[in-house]
Design a protein around this motif. Structure first.
Motif, PDB file in Angstrom:
ATOM      1  N   GLN A 188       0.817  -1.216   0.000  1.00  0.00           N
ATOM      2  CA  GLN A 188       0.000   0.000   0.000  1.00  0.00           C
ATOM      3  C   GLN A 188       0.852   1.268   0.000  1.00  0.00           C
ATOM      4  O   GLN A 188       0.333   2.376   0.038  1.00  0.00           O
ATOM      5  CB  GLN A 188      -0.914   0.013   1.228  1.00  0.00           C
ATOM      6  CG  GLN A 188      -1.882  -1.138   1.284  1.00  0.00           C
ATOM      7  CD  GLN A 188      -2.892  -1.079   0.155  1.00  0.00           C
ATOM      8  OE1 GLN A 188      -3.465  -0.025  -0.113  1.00  0.00           O
ATOM      9  NE2 GLN A 188      -3.093  -2.195  -0.509  1.00  0.00           N
ATOM     10  N   PHE A 189       2.159   1.117  -0.019  1.00  0.00           N
ATOM     11  CA  PHE A 189       3.096   2.234   0.109  1.00  0.00           C
ATOM     12  C   PHE A 189       3.853   2.404  -1.197  1.00  0.00           C
ATOM     13  O   PHE A 189       4.172   1.421  -1.874  1.00  0.00           O
ATOM     14  CB  PHE A 189       4.050   1.934   1.271  1.00  0.00           C
ATOM     15  CG  PHE A 189       4.972   3.044   1.631  1.00  0.00           C
ATOM     16  CD1 PHE A 189       4.501   4.308   1.928  1.00  0.00           C
ATOM     17  CD2 PHE A 189       6.330   2.811   1.696  1.00  0.00           C
ATOM     18  CE1 PHE A 189       5.365   5.327   2.283  1.00  0.00           C
ATOM     19  CE2 PHE A 189       7.203   3.828   2.055  1.00  0.00           C
ATOM     20  CZ  PHE A 189       6.721   5.080   2.346  1.00  0.00           C
ATOM     21  N   ALA A 190       4.144   3.634  -1.555  1.00  0.00           N
ATOM     22  CA  ALA A 190       4.814   3.909  -2.835  1.00  0.00           C
ATOM     23  C   ALA A 190       6.151   3.178  -2.964  1.00  0.00           C
ATOM     24  O   ALA A 190       6.544   2.781  -4.058  1.00  0.00           O
ATOM     25  CB  ALA A 190       5.013   5.403  -2.996  1.00  0.00           C
ATOM     26  N   LEU A 191       6.852   2.975  -1.878  1.00  0.00           N
ATOM     27  CA  LEU A 191       8.129   2.278  -1.920  1.00  0.00           C
ATOM     28  C   LEU A 191       7.991   0.798  -1.578  1.00  0.00           C
ATOM     29  O   LEU A 191       8.950   0.124  -1.246  1.00  0.00           O
ATOM     30  CB  LEU A 191       9.117   2.937  -0.950  1.00  0.00           C
ATOM     31  CG  LEU A 191       9.467   4.380  -1.253  1.00  0.00           C
ATOM     32  CD1 LEU A 191      10.338   4.954  -0.155  1.00  0.00           C
ATOM     33  CD2 LEU A 191      10.146   4.508  -2.592  1.00  0.00           C
ATOM     34  N   GLY A 192       6.794   0.283  -1.661  1.00  0.00           N
ATOM     35  CA  GLY A 192       6.511  -1.083  -1.262  1.00  0.00           C
ATOM     36  C   GLY A 192       7.337  -2.135  -1.963  1.00  0.00           C
ATOM     37  O   GLY A 192       7.807  -3.090  -1.349  1.00  0.00           O
ATOM     38  N   ARG A 193       7.543  -1.971  -3.261  1.00  0.00           N
ATOM     39  CA  ARG A 193       8.339  -2.964  -3.993  1.00  0.00           C
ATOM     40  C   ARG A 193       9.768  -3.010  -3.472  1.00  0.00           C
ATOM     41  O   ARG A 193      10.363  -4.065  -3.351  1.00  0.00           O
ATOM     42  CB  ARG A 193       8.317  -2.676  -5.488  1.00  0.00           C
ATOM     43  CG  ARG A 193       6.991  -3.073  -6.125  1.00  0.00           C
ATOM     44  CD  ARG A 193       7.003  -2.810  -7.590  1.00  0.00           C
ATOM     45  NE  ARG A 193       6.726  -1.376  -7.727  1.00  0.00           N
ATOM     46  CZ  ARG A 193       6.858  -0.673  -8.830  1.00  0.00           C
ATOM     47  NH1 ARG A 193       7.284  -1.246  -9.919  1.00  0.00           N
ATOM     48  NH2 ARG A 193       6.565   0.594  -8.871  1.00  0.00           N
ATOM     49  N   LEU A 194      10.320  -1.848  -3.160  1.00  0.00           N
ATOM     50  CA  LEU A 194      11.672  -1.799  -2.602  1.00  0.00           C
ATOM     51  C   LEU A 194      11.717  -2.509  -1.249  1.00  0.00           C
ATOM     52  O   LEU A 194      12.618  -3.296  -0.976  1.00  0.00           O
ATOM     53  CB  LEU A 194      12.133  -0.351  -2.444  1.00  0.00           C
ATOM     54  CG  LEU A 194      13.506  -0.162  -1.802  1.00  0.00           C
ATOM     55  CD1 LEU A 194      14.594  -0.701  -2.724  1.00  0.00           C
ATOM     56  CD2 LEU A 194      13.740   1.295  -1.488  1.00  0.00           C
TER      57      LEU A 194
ATOM     58  N   ASP B  10      14.820  -6.640   5.135  1.00  0.00           N
ATOM     59  CA  ASP B  10      15.507  -6.247   6.371  1.00  0.00           C
ATOM     60  C   ASP B  10      15.609  -4.736   6.538  1.00  0.00           C
ATOM     61  O   ASP B  10      16.096  -4.248   7.558  1.00  0.00           O
ATOM     62  CB  ASP B  10      16.908  -6.858   6.418  1.00  0.00           C
ATOM     63  CG  ASP B  10      16.850  -8.373   6.504  1.00  0.00           C
ATOM     64  OD1 ASP B  10      15.859  -8.894   7.052  1.00  0.00           O
ATOM     65  OD2 ASP B  10      17.792  -9.033   6.028  1.00  0.00           O
ATOM     66  N   ILE B  11      15.162  -3.980   5.556  1.00  0.00           N
ATOM     67  CA  ILE B  11      15.242  -2.523   5.622  1.00  0.00           C
ATOM     68  C   ILE B  11      14.114  -1.976   6.495  1.00  0.00           C
ATOM     69  O   ILE B  11      12.971  -2.390   6.390  1.00  0.00           O
ATOM     70  CB  ILE B  11      15.154  -1.894   4.214  1.00  0.00           C
ATOM     71  CG1 ILE B  11      16.426  -2.180   3.437  1.00  0.00           C
ATOM     72  CG2 ILE B  11      14.921  -0.389   4.279  1.00  0.00           C
ATOM     73  CD1 ILE B  11      16.408  -1.650   2.023  1.00  0.00           C
ATOM     74  N   ALA B  12      14.461  -1.039   7.354  1.00  0.00           N
ATOM     75  CA  ALA B  12      13.471  -0.313   8.152  1.00  0.00           C
ATOM     76  C   ALA B  12      13.652   1.177   7.880  1.00  0.00           C
ATOM     77  O   ALA B  12      14.776   1.676   7.821  1.00  0.00           O
ATOM     78  CB  ALA B  12      13.656  -0.595   9.635  1.00  0.00           C
ATOM     79  N   VAL B  13      12.551   1.888   7.686  1.00  0.00           N
ATOM     80  CA  VAL B  13      12.583   3.327   7.437  1.00  0.00           C
ATOM     81  C   VAL B  13      11.869   4.003   8.597  1.00  0.00           C
ATOM     82  O   VAL B  13      10.726   3.674   8.910  1.00  0.00           O
ATOM     83  CB  VAL B  13      11.881   3.685   6.105  1.00  0.00           C
ATOM     84  CG1 VAL B  13      11.903   5.185   5.875  1.00  0.00           C
ATOM     85  CG2 VAL B  13      12.533   2.950   4.949  1.00  0.00           C
ATOM     86  N   GLU B  14      12.547   4.951   9.241  1.00  0.00           N
ATOM     87  CA  GLU B  14      11.981   5.653  10.392  1.00  0.00           C
ATOM     88  C   GLU B  14      11.970   7.152  10.120  1.00  0.00           C
ATOM     89  O   GLU B  14      13.013   7.753   9.868  1.00  0.00           O
ATOM     90  CB  GLU B  14      12.809   5.366  11.641  1.00  0.00           C
ATOM     91  CG  GLU B  14      12.292   6.043  12.876  1.00  0.00           C
ATOM     92  CD  GLU B  14      13.135   5.747  14.099  1.00  0.00           C
ATOM     93  OE1 GLU B  14      12.942   6.449  15.108  1.00  0.00           O
ATOM     94  OE2 GLU B  14      13.992   4.855  14.053  1.00  0.00           O
ATOM     95  N   LEU B  15      10.786   7.736  10.122  1.00  0.00           N
ATOM     96  CA  LEU B  15      10.650   9.170   9.930  1.00  0.00           C
ATOM     97  C   LEU B  15      11.052   9.876  11.216  1.00  0.00           C
ATOM     98  O   LEU B  15      10.537   9.583  12.286  1.00  0.00           O
ATOM     99  CB  LEU B  15       9.200   9.531   9.581  1.00  0.00           C
ATOM    100  CG  LEU B  15       8.898  11.005   9.373  1.00  0.00           C
ATOM    101  CD1 LEU B  15       9.659  11.549   8.174  1.00  0.00           C
ATOM    102  CD2 LEU B  15       7.410  11.221   9.204  1.00  0.00           C
ATOM    103  N   GLU B  16      12.006  10.775  11.105  1.00  0.00           N
ATOM    104  CA  GLU B  16      12.507  11.487  12.282  1.00  0.00           C
ATOM    105  C   GLU B  16      11.716  12.767  12.530  1.00  0.00           C
ATOM    106  O   GLU B  16      11.287  13.038  13.618  1.00  0.00           O
ATOM    107  CB  GLU B  16      13.991  11.803  12.076  1.00  0.00           C
ATOM    108  CG  GLU B  16      14.659  12.500  13.233  1.00  0.00           C
ATOM    109  CD  GLU B  16      14.841  11.609  14.442  1.00  0.00           C
ATOM    110  OE1 GLU B  16      14.921  12.173  15.544  1.00  0.00           O
ATOM    111  OE2 GLU B  16      14.919  10.379  14.316  1.00  0.00           O
ATOM    112  N   ARG B  17      11.551  13.569  11.504  1.00  0.00           N
ATOM    113  CA  ARG B  17      10.819  14.833  11.644  1.00  0.00           C
ATOM    114  C   ARG B  17      10.563  15.442  10.274  1.00  0.00           C
ATOM    115  O   ARG B  17      11.132  15.012   9.282  1.00  0.00           O
ATOM    116  CB  ARG B  17      11.602  15.822  12.490  1.00  0.00           C
ATOM    117  CG  ARG B  17      12.874  16.304  11.803  1.00  0.00           C
ATOM    118  CD  ARG B  17      13.644  17.237  12.673  1.00  0.00           C
ATOM    119  NE  ARG B  17      14.425  16.415  13.575  1.00  0.00           N
ATOM    120  CZ  ARG B  17      15.601  16.729  14.061  1.00  0.00           C
ATOM    121  NH1 ARG B  17      16.124  17.870  13.766  1.00  0.00           N
ATOM    122  NH2 ARG B  17      16.254  15.935  14.848  1.00  0.00           N
ATOM    123  N   LEU B  18       9.719  16.422  10.255  1.00  0.00           N
ATOM    124  CA  LEU B  18       9.495  17.220   9.052  1.00  0.00           C
ATOM    125  C   LEU B  18      10.236  18.525   9.228  1.00  0.00           C
ATOM    126  O   LEU B  18      10.154  19.163  10.281  1.00  0.00           O
ATOM    127  CB  LEU B  18       8.006  17.480   8.835  1.00  0.00           C
ATOM    128  CG  LEU B  18       7.167  16.232   8.579  1.00  0.00           C
ATOM    129  CD1 LEU B  18       5.700  16.611   8.460  1.00  0.00           C
ATOM    130  CD2 LEU B  18       7.621  15.509   7.341  1.00  0.00           C
TER     131      LEU B  18
END
Length: 55
Positions: A13-19, A25-33
């Motif tokens: 459901q996410f634009a980078l879903g295929r990646l 094993d990749i985790a993406v964490e949003l830090e701030r805007l």
């Protein structure tokens, strides 16, 4: 007032879903805007991926 949230989005459901599917094993964490003059950029951390080697 601050709002803190923890959001999980299924990879398909996410634009980078295929990646994310290709590299599970990749985790993406949003830090701030980060507000700029006319735009807002996201600062995020990516973990679990091998570092890119420059040539």
């Amino acid at each position: 007032m601050a709002v803190i949230t923890d959001i999980s989005i299924p990879a398909d459901q996410f634009a980078l879903g295929r990646l994310l599917d290709e590299y599970p094993d990749i985790a993406v964490e949003l830090e701030r805007l980060v507000p700029l003059r006319e735009d807002i950029i996201s600062l995020f951390w990516v973990t679990g991926a091998p570092p890119k080697r420059s040539k």
